[in-house]
Design an enzyme around this catalytic site. Structure first.
Site, PDB file in Angstrom:
ATOM      1  N   GLN A   1     -28.163   6.308 -15.027  1.00  0.00           N
ATOM      2  CA  GLN A   1     -28.920   5.153 -14.576  1.00  0.00           C
ATOM      3  C   GLN A   1     -27.987   4.148 -13.907  1.00  0.00           C
ATOM      4  O   GLN A   1     -27.729   4.235 -12.706  1.00  0.00           O
ATOM      5  CB  GLN A   1     -29.675   4.542 -15.753  1.00  0.00           C
ATOM      6  CG  GLN A   1     -30.668   3.480 -15.364  1.00  0.00           C
ATOM      7  CD  GLN A   1     -31.533   3.085 -16.546  1.00  0.00           C
ATOM      8  OE1 GLN A   1     -32.022   3.920 -17.290  1.00  0.00           O
ATOM      9  NE2 GLN A   1     -31.722   1.796 -16.723  1.00  0.00           N
ATOM     10  N   CYS A   2     -27.455   3.219 -14.638  1.00  0.00           N
ATOM     11  CA  CYS A   2     -26.678   2.139 -14.034  1.00  0.00           C
ATOM     12  C   CYS A   2     -25.335   2.598 -13.482  1.00  0.00           C
ATOM     13  O   CYS A   2     -24.900   2.116 -12.435  1.00  0.00           O
ATOM     14  CB  CYS A   2     -26.508   1.003 -15.035  1.00  0.00           C
ATOM     15  SG  CYS A   2     -28.115   0.301 -15.515  1.00  0.00           S
ATOM     16  N   VAL A   3     -24.680   3.553 -14.147  1.00  0.00           N
ATOM     17  CA  VAL A   3     -23.376   3.997 -13.649  1.00  0.00           C
ATOM     18  C   VAL A   3     -23.551   4.846 -12.395  1.00  0.00           C
ATOM     19  O   VAL A   3     -22.891   4.626 -11.380  1.00  0.00           O
ATOM     20  CB  VAL A   3     -22.575   4.746 -14.744  1.00  0.00           C
ATOM     21  CG1 VAL A   3     -21.163   5.048 -14.243  1.00  0.00           C
ATOM     22  CG2 VAL A   3     -22.512   3.945 -16.032  1.00  0.00           C
TER      23      VAL A   3
ATOM     24  N   THR B   1     -24.744   2.670  -9.449  1.00  0.00           N
ATOM     25  CA  THR B   1     -23.639   1.871  -8.905  1.00  0.00           C
ATOM     26  C   THR B   1     -22.713   2.742  -8.061  1.00  0.00           C
ATOM     27  O   THR B   1     -22.270   2.319  -6.986  1.00  0.00           O
ATOM     28  CB  THR B   1     -22.865   1.186 -10.044  1.00  0.00           C
ATOM     29  OG1 THR B   1     -23.753   0.291 -10.723  1.00  0.00           O
ATOM     30  CG2 THR B   1     -21.658   0.415  -9.528  1.00  0.00           C
TER      31      THR B   1
END
Length: 185
Positions: free
Chosen positions: A117-119, A122
């Protein structure tokens, strides 16, 4: 080329949730601490990114007191920016890109919680913005989701990022490249 370590969502908010019991690597702080030591020894910029959901009343609401790095992490140190995001990636709702541009950064080393998700998000956005991205797979973690184990999710993320959006590495590989013996391999 200047480099920055981006520590994404390695925060107490996750430990405060029931899902923490299913997280693949509850000792993620150990891997992240090794990356922090490498980055700091090399003089790299270290940027902390924490996910927030103001007004939600959940573990990501700053008013609840959990939006802070995991207690066992070594940092943040003086001068290391701490950014608060409300989106999945570390760029959209922060001034991360401006900070990196001013610092002359061209390479990002990313790690953190919620591999897929966030990693991952990004890493993808960073690549699209022109940064060379190193995704440190064993310094990320997640929980099972959608019938997949956490390990399968990490492997899927590695497959879709490798050689398209990021170079995939391990903490030990980065330590070896820096000429250091792996301290806890």
């Amino acid at each position: 080329m200047k480099r920055a370590l981006i520590v994404i969502d390695v925060q107490e908010s996750f430990r405060a949730r029931p899902e923490w019991d299913r997280i693949a690597d509850p000792r993620i702080a150990e891997s992240v601490n090794r990356l922090l030591a490498l980055a700091r020894a090399a003089g790299d910029l270290v940027v902390w990114v924490l996910h927030t959901e103001p007004g939600s009343g959940n573990a990501f609401d700053p008013a609840e007191g959990h939006v802070r790095p995991l207690a066992e992490l070594a940092g943040p140190e003086a001068g290391e920016p701490v950014l608060y995001k409300t989106s999945h990636n570390a760029f959209t709702t922060t001034h991360l890109q401006q900070l990196l541009t001013v610092a002359g950064v061209g390479e990002l080393v990313v790690c953190g919680i919620r591999t897929e998700q966030c990693v991952e998000t990004t890493a993808r956005v960073g690549s699209d913005l022109g940064y060379r991205v190193v995704f440190v797979a064993d310094a990320t973690t997640t929980e099972p989701r959608g019938g997949l184990t956490a390990e399968e999710i990490v492997e899927r993320t590695v497959v879709v990022l490798r050689d398209r959006f990021a170079e995939v590495s391990t903490v030990a590989d980065l330590e070896a490249a820096a000429g250091l013996a792996a301290s806890s391999a």
